[in-house]
Design a protein around this motif. Structure first.
Motif, PDB file in Angstrom:
ATOM      1  N   ARG A 163     -15.448   6.287  -9.230  1.00  0.00           N
ATOM      2  CA  ARG A 163     -16.248   6.939  -8.202  1.00  0.00           C
ATOM      3  C   ARG A 163     -15.948   6.277  -6.860  1.00  0.00           C
ATOM      4  O   ARG A 163     -15.762   5.060  -6.783  1.00  0.00           O
ATOM      5  N   LEU A 164     -15.936   7.079  -5.809  1.00  0.00           N
ATOM      6  CA  LEU A 164     -15.626   6.541  -4.480  1.00  0.00           C
ATOM      7  C   LEU A 164     -16.920   6.104  -3.805  1.00  0.00           C
ATOM      8  O   LEU A 164     -17.365   6.660  -2.798  1.00  0.00           O
ATOM      9  N   THR A 165     -17.552   5.078  -4.414  1.00  0.00           N
ATOM     10  CA  THR A 165     -18.769   4.490  -3.887  1.00  0.00           C
ATOM     11  C   THR A 165     -18.521   3.013  -3.637  1.00  0.00           C
ATOM     12  O   THR A 165     -17.787   2.362  -4.377  1.00  0.00           O
ATOM     13  N   LEU A 166     -19.144   2.506  -2.581  1.00  0.00           N
ATOM     14  CA  LEU A 166     -18.964   1.112  -2.196  1.00  0.00           C
ATOM     15  C   LEU A 166     -20.325   0.426  -2.128  1.00  0.00           C
ATOM     16  O   LEU A 166     -21.325   1.058  -1.781  1.00  0.00           O
ATOM     17  N   PRO A 167     -20.355  -0.871  -2.496  1.00  0.00           N
ATOM     18  CA  PRO A 167     -19.204  -1.702  -2.848  1.00  0.00           C
ATOM     19  C   PRO A 167     -18.904  -1.748  -4.332  1.00  0.00           C
ATOM     20  O   PRO A 167     -17.946  -2.404  -4.739  1.00  0.00           O
ATOM     21  N   ASP A 168     -19.712  -1.087  -5.163  1.00  0.00           N
ATOM     22  CA  ASP A 168     -19.666  -1.340  -6.602  1.00  0.00           C
ATOM     23  C   ASP A 168     -18.308  -1.106  -7.250  1.00  0.00           C
ATOM     24  O   ASP A 168     -17.807  -1.959  -7.990  1.00  0.00           O
ATOM     25  N   LYS A 169     -17.670   0.024  -7.006  1.00  0.00           N
ATOM     26  CA  LYS A 169     -16.428   0.344  -7.707  1.00  0.00           C
ATOM     27  C   LYS A 169     -15.189  -0.319  -7.116  1.00  0.00           C
ATOM     28  O   LYS A 169     -14.110  -0.260  -7.692  1.00  0.00           O
ATOM     29  N   GLY A 170     -15.323  -0.927  -5.944  1.00  0.00           N
ATOM     30  CA  GLY A 170     -14.275  -1.810  -5.435  1.00  0.00           C
ATOM     31  C   GLY A 170     -12.979  -1.153  -5.034  1.00  0.00           C
ATOM     32  O   GLY A 170     -11.941  -1.837  -4.957  1.00  0.00           O
ATOM     33  N   VAL A 171     -12.982   0.135  -4.725  1.00  0.00           N
ATOM     34  CA  VAL A 171     -11.729   0.795  -4.352  1.00  0.00           C
ATOM     35  C   VAL A 171     -11.192   0.231  -3.039  1.00  0.00           C
ATOM     36  O   VAL A 171      -9.971   0.215  -2.806  1.00  0.00           O
ATOM     37  N   ASP A 172     -12.062  -0.265  -2.164  1.00  0.00           N
ATOM     38  CA  ASP A 172     -11.587  -0.913  -0.940  1.00  0.00           C
ATOM     39  C   ASP A 172     -10.798  -2.179  -1.262  1.00  0.00           C
ATOM     40  O   ASP A 172      -9.762  -2.458  -0.636  1.00  0.00           O
ATOM     41  N   PHE A 173     -11.254  -2.937  -2.264  1.00  0.00           N
ATOM     42  CA  PHE A 173     -10.499  -4.120  -2.683  1.00  0.00           C
ATOM     43  C   PHE A 173      -9.184  -3.727  -3.352  1.00  0.00           C
ATOM     44  O   PHE A 173      -8.176  -4.420  -3.223  1.00  0.00           O
ATOM     45  N   LEU A 174      -9.203  -2.616  -4.064  1.00  0.00           N
ATOM     46  CA  LEU A 174      -7.965  -2.109  -4.659  1.00  0.00           C
ATOM     47  C   LEU A 174      -6.921  -1.839  -3.587  1.00  0.00           C
ATOM     48  O   LEU A 174      -5.751  -2.241  -3.723  1.00  0.00           O
ATOM     49  N   LEU A 175      -7.319  -1.170  -2.501  1.00  0.00           N
ATOM     50  CA  LEU A 175      -6.364  -0.853  -1.438  1.00  0.00           C
ATOM     51  C   LEU A 175      -5.799  -2.119  -0.811  1.00  0.00           C
ATOM     52  O   LEU A 175      -4.596  -2.208  -0.528  1.00  0.00           O
ATOM     53  N   THR A 176      -6.669  -3.113  -0.603  1.00  0.00           N
ATOM     54  CA  THR A 176      -6.191  -4.381  -0.056  1.00  0.00           C
ATOM     55  C   THR A 176      -5.187  -5.033  -0.999  1.00  0.00           C
ATOM     56  O   THR A 176      -4.151  -5.559  -0.567  1.00  0.00           O
ATOM     57  N   ALA A 177      -5.492  -5.001  -2.296  1.00  0.00           N
ATOM     58  CA  ALA A 177      -4.577  -5.581  -3.282  1.00  0.00           C
ATOM     59  C   ALA A 177      -3.243  -4.856  -3.284  1.00  0.00           C
ATOM     60  O   ALA A 177      -2.168  -5.483  -3.332  1.00  0.00           O
ATOM     61  N   LEU A 178      -3.283  -3.527  -3.228  1.00  0.00           N
ATOM     62  CA  LEU A 178      -2.036  -2.753  -3.271  1.00  0.00           C
ATOM     63  C   LEU A 178      -1.140  -3.070  -2.079  1.00  0.00           C
ATOM     64  O   LEU A 178       0.088  -2.997  -2.181  1.00  0.00           O
ATOM     65  N   ALA A 179      -1.747  -3.426  -0.957  1.00  0.00           N
ATOM     66  CA  ALA A 179      -0.940  -3.785   0.212  1.00  0.00           C
ATOM     67  C   ALA A 179      -0.125  -5.046  -0.026  1.00  0.00           C
ATOM     68  O   ALA A 179       0.869  -5.290   0.684  1.00  0.00           O
ATOM     69  N   HIS A 180      -0.512  -5.843  -1.015  1.00  0.00           N
ATOM     70  CA  HIS A 180       0.198  -7.087  -1.317  1.00  0.00           C
ATOM     71  C   HIS A 180       1.169  -6.942  -2.497  1.00  0.00           C
ATOM     72  O   HIS A 180       1.874  -7.901  -2.821  1.00  0.00           O
ATOM     73  N   VAL A 181       1.200  -5.792  -3.148  1.00  0.00           N
ATOM     74  CA  VAL A 181       2.123  -5.592  -4.264  1.00  0.00           C
ATOM     75  C   VAL A 181       3.535  -5.431  -3.707  1.00  0.00           C
ATOM     76  O   VAL A 181       3.789  -4.603  -2.826  1.00  0.00           O
ATOM     77  N   ARG A 182       4.457  -6.196  -4.235  1.00  0.00           N
ATOM     78  CA  ARG A 182       5.826  -6.208  -3.706  1.00  0.00           C
ATOM     79  C   ARG A 182       6.725  -5.167  -4.372  1.00  0.00           C
ATOM     80  O   ARG A 182       7.658  -4.656  -3.759  1.00  0.00           O
ATOM     81  N   ALA A 183       6.473  -4.874  -5.629  1.00  0.00           N
ATOM     82  CA  ALA A 183       7.323  -3.928  -6.369  1.00  0.00           C
ATOM     83  C   ALA A 183       7.058  -2.496  -5.909  1.00  0.00           C
ATOM     84  O   ALA A 183       5.959  -2.178  -5.432  1.00  0.00           O
ATOM     85  N   PRO A 184       8.044  -1.613  -6.040  1.00  0.00           N
ATOM     86  CA  PRO A 184       7.799  -0.196  -5.744  1.00  0.00           C
ATOM     87  C   PRO A 184       6.724   0.363  -6.682  1.00  0.00           C
ATOM     88  O   PRO A 184       6.654  -0.005  -7.858  1.00  0.00           O
ATOM     89  N   PHE A 185       5.886   1.248  -6.175  1.00  0.00           N
ATOM     90  CA  PHE A 185       4.841   1.861  -7.017  1.00  0.00           C
ATOM     91  C   PHE A 185       4.325   3.121  -6.335  1.00  0.00           C
ATOM     92  O   PHE A 185       4.530   3.345  -5.135  1.00  0.00           O
ATOM     93  N   ARG A 186       3.650   3.936  -7.116  1.00  0.00           N
ATOM     94  CA  ARG A 186       2.791   5.002  -6.624  1.00  0.00           C
ATOM     95  C   ARG A 186       1.433   4.795  -7.284  1.00  0.00           C
ATOM     96  O   ARG A 186       1.375   4.426  -8.460  1.00  0.00           O
ATOM     97  N   ALA A 187       0.344   5.019  -6.564  1.00  0.00           N
ATOM     98  CA  ALA A 187      -0.990   4.814  -7.116  1.00  0.00           C
ATOM     99  C   ALA A 187      -1.834   6.064  -6.932  1.00  0.00           C
ATOM    100  O   ALA A 187      -1.845   6.668  -5.849  1.00  0.00           O
TER     101      ALA A 187
END
Length: 415
Positions: free
Chosen positions: A239-263
């Motif tokens: 669910r796109l609710t904050l802060p519980d589901k943490g999708v904002d933290f997910l986006l921050t984490a994805l910015a640090h992933v070095r390998a190619p990906f699609r999410a």
């Protein structure tokens, strides 16, 4: 045995209703008669059950004549035992307690948290039981995420009335013949607010994901085009609710992933526009797709196509069914170590468990799995074995049947 199953809506609406849609036919197959008491009958094609539809259950109270009518209808049904899955109406609960032995399934924190999700305004997890501290925090420190002055016009009387009403509801639920919840973490939460340990036990959830009962289905054109790229797919249903589901933290984490990906993030909610803007701020807009709400069949397709499943919840997740669904598809999971997550996710066994809100650690775990497909495959296979061995649907239904039978017969459930 005649079981009266109480929930909000009889239909495929959310997780608790989907649980009922699986459990009720299973109990019927075992020879039990099942009726449904609900706020709304959405007429699902889920077999034959008697339905008692009472729209007033959707309120927090009942008028005197409504209490009398509910009592009459329940007594006419003559249940041997009542199983309450969802009910936030203290007057109705009192009527049910007086009508038959009652078993309550507590799915989340709403029963004992006026903010519903045990998250403070700071984003930290609240570890205190409901009571006077909730009101002190409300008046002196601005409350918590789901219980704060901006939500009330009467800032003196309304919050106090809300907490007192919730405490009365909690006391009623504590009078249940037996209480079930979905994780040992949640049982600990219930014991902290006064539930009796001998009448409170754990009934873990299960999944029918990747079975004939939940077949895959086509994706919408935009999502299908996005996942068609050759880059490995990361998948998060939330669910796109904050802060519980943490999708904002997910986006921050994805910015640090070095390998190619699609999410792909599948879900809807009030913070979608803000999260889509953050996707641009984090410079992952071209690699992250918000699919919106997706039906169960398309979710199955996304699990099947994914390389890694990410569960970024930062609240005290009661259980986290996504872990079993990912395991059913032999996909490794990366998740923050919150709530009941660790009861199905073992670090280095079926995925990686990282400290809460540690986005760098989350990114490193994702990179590790993308860089080593053999490791990802091994952890995914472990996840499927764990789900099959520890969380089989048959065991869930058998244990539920045992609790209901013993409650109906006046005996304490076996621990």
């Amino acid at each position: 045995m005649h079981i009266l199953f109480v929930l909000d809506a009889w239909g495929l609406v959310g997780g608790t209703e989907r649980h009922a849609a699986v459990v009720i036919p299973a109990l019927q197959e075992r020879g039990h008669r099942v009726s449904v008491l609900c706020t709304e009958d959405r007429h699902p094609d889920l077999g034959s059950v008697g339905v008692i539809e009472v729209p007033a259950l959707g309120r927090g109270w009942l008028a005197r004549e409504e209490r009398g009518e509910l009592s009459r209808r329940v007594k006419e049904a003559r249940p041997d035992v009542i199983l309450v899955s969802i009910l936030h109406n203290a007057d109705a609960y009192r009527v049910l307690l007086e009508s038959a032995p009652l078993v309550r399934f507590v799915h989340d924190h709403r029963l004992y948290c006026p903010g519903m999700n045990k998250v403070l305004e700071s984003g930290d997890v609240c570890r205190r039981p409901m009571g006077g501290e909730c009101l002190e925090r409300y008046w002196r420190h601005g409350g918590c995420i789901g219980f704060k002055p901006a939500m009330h016009r009467d800032r003196i009387g309304e919050p106090m009335r809300a907490v007192l009403a919730q405490q009365r509801e909690l006391e009623l639920v504590q009078r249940s013949t037996h209480v079930l919840t979905n994780s040992h973490f949640m049982r600990g939460e219930l014991l902290q607010v006064g539930f009796h340990p001998d009448r409170t036990s754990v009934l873990p959830l299960f999944t029918l994901s990747n079975t004939a009962a939940q077949p895959p289905a086509p994706l919408d054109p935009a999502t299908a085009a996005f996942v068609a790229a050759a880059d490995p797919l990361l998948f998060t249903p939330a669910r796109l609710t904050l802060p519980d589901k943490g999708v904002d933290f997910l986006l921050t984490a994805l910015a640090h992933v070095r390998a190619p990906f699609r999410a792909v993030v599948s879900g809807e909610g009030p913070h979608r526009a803000w999260l889509e803007a953050k996707r641009h701020e984090d410079r992952v807009a071209d690699r992250v797709h918000f699919s919106g709400w997706v039906a169960a069949g398309a979710i199955e397709t996304l699990y099947a196509r994914s390389a890694v499943v990410i569960c970024p919840s930062v609240w005290s997740e009661p259980f986290g069914l996504v872990g079993l669904e990912a395991g059913a598809h032999e996909k490794p999971v990366v998740a923050f170590d919150v709530g009941g997550i660790a009861e199905w996710l073992s670090d280095g066994v079926n995925g990686f468990l990282v400290p809460r809100k540690d986005t760098r650690a989350m990114a490193a775990a994702v990179d590790r799995l993308l860089a080593d497909p053999a490791l990802a495959a091994r952890l995914g296979a472990n996840g499927r074995r764990l789900a099959a061995e520890r969380f089989p649907p048959e065991r869930h239904v058998e244990r539920l049947e045992e609790v209901l039978r013993r409650a109906a017969g006046g005996a304490a459930p076996l621990r």
